[in-house]
Design an enzyme around this catalytic site. Structure first.
Site, PDB file in Angstrom:
ATOM      1  N   LEU A   1       0.853  -1.187   0.000  1.00 51.34           N
ATOM      2  CA  LEU A   1       0.000   0.000   0.000  1.00 51.34           C
ATOM      3  C   LEU A   1       0.888   1.234   0.000  1.00 51.34           C
ATOM      4  CD1 LEU A   1      -3.007  -0.376   2.508  1.00 51.34           C
ATOM      5  CD2 LEU A   1      -3.126   0.311   0.116  1.00 51.34           C
ATOM      6  N   ASP A   2       0.519   2.258  -0.778  1.00 52.69           N
ATOM      7  CA  ASP A   2       1.280   3.506  -0.787  1.00 52.69           C
ATOM      8  C   ASP A   2       1.376   4.074   0.632  1.00 52.69           C
ATOM      9  OD1 ASP A   2       1.533   3.356  -3.518  1.00 52.69           O
ATOM     10  OD2 ASP A   2      -0.141   4.712  -3.939  1.00 52.69           O
ATOM     11  N   PRO A   3       2.464   4.785   0.947  1.00 47.94           N
ATOM     12  CA  PRO A   3       2.612   5.355   2.294  1.00 47.94           C
ATOM     13  C   PRO A   3       1.428   6.213   2.732  1.00 47.94           C
ATOM     14  CG  PRO A   3       4.685   5.505   1.105  1.00 47.94           C
ATOM     15  CD  PRO A   3       3.667   4.999   0.122  1.00 47.94           C
TER      16      PRO A   3
END
Length: 307
Positions: A44-46
């Protein structure tokens, strides 16, 4: 009952907060649980939040067999293009926002359903030439990225107001490996005005759902054992065969097991259970004019399952 030897063998459905990388979440879980063998399923993106399942102990061997389909809720913002395809990136273009009715949007979004090719963004964990794309991006280098086949099963409008045409909230059901940032970008390209992704929430990853997730704080409070999901529950999508007790020693040695007559497919994955407990996963093979299940991943189990 957990048939495996360690009390923390299985899967945890972690709620990733925004501001942490997926690697950060795994590292923190490793410290809290004191478990070296931990792996996550689907980066998952930050800045994104939501479901980030992690596997513990022997369950890490089963990650490749877990369903990879995903569900997201995302904010789409029109009129901008950024170098990362989301709101965190540097703006490289700005354009006027078109006025579309909800009906026009629904017709447009039909074009983005089904099987299609998608080119991953430069700011991503995809490897090209032995390096992650984000490593090239940090050096200001753009490389050619091969497109990948994805499938979008559903894309629905959750929220849209004609007096605020620059923003939509979308629900998306898709295959693993789909970049919602890129989907937003491609919608903007189709409209000719550009678009980026604002916020993103992963609501489901395979069998793991947002409403059943647990926080890192709950892990710190010692709640991991009661939040643990067994490998057998996670692999419910695979067909099952029951192992006879007298065949357990052969299973431990990795010997093939006879399969009842059925229309099996060569290489099909099968759960191998004893009294409903997952002990191994194997593949169907056609040998000597009969179907067998060849164990591929035999788990270490406690002898207490025989009692």
């Amino acid at each position: 009952m957990n048939p495996l030897k360690s009390p923390l063998e299985g899967f945890l459905n972690i709620l990733k907060p925004p501001g942490m990388t997926s690697h950060d979440v795994v590292a923190k879980a490793r410290r809290i649980l004191r478990e070296k063998r931990i792996g996550h399923m689907g980066t998952l993106d930050p800045d994104a939040a939501g479901v980030l399942p992690i596997a513990l102990g022997q369950a890490t061997r089963l990650i490749e067999l877990v369903r990879g389909d995903k569900s997201y809720r995302a904010q789409l913002l029109l009129g901008r293009i950024t170098d990362s395809q989301d709101v965190s990136g540097r703006i490289v273009e700005e354009h006027p926002i078109p006025q579309l009715t909800r009906q026009a949007w629904e017709e447009l979004l039909k074009e983005f359903q089904g099987l299609m090719e998608q080119i991953p963004p430069m700011v991503s964990a995809v490897s090209v030439g032995g390096k992650r794309l984000y490593e090239y991006a940090r050096q200001g280098i753009e490389v050619e990225r091969p497109s990948r086949k994805i499938n979008i099963d559903r894309i629905d409008i959750v929220q849209y107001h004609e007096h605020a045409p620059g923003e939509l909230i979308l629900d998306v059901d898709c295959s693993g490996g789909t970049y919602i940032r890129t989907l937003c970008h491609d919608i903007g390209q189709r409209l000719g005005c550009g678009a980026i992704m604002g916020w993103l929430i992963r609501r489901r990853s395979g069998p793991f759902r947002l409403q059943n997730s647990c926080t890192l704080k709950e892990l710190e409070q010692g709640l991991a054992p009661e939040k643990l999901v067994s490998p057998g529950e996670v692999l419910q999508h695979l067909p099952n065969m029951e192992i006879n007790e007298r065949r357990l020693p052969a299973l431990k040695q990795g010997l093939a097991q006879f399969l009842p007559d059925k229309n099996w497919m060569e290489g099909q994955w099968i759960r191998m259970n004893y009294r409903g407990q997952l002990l191994a996963v194997g593949q169907a093979i056609w040998q000597d004019d009969r179907w067998l299940c060849q164990p591929r991943k035999v788990l270490q189990w406690s002898e207490s399952i025989l009692k």
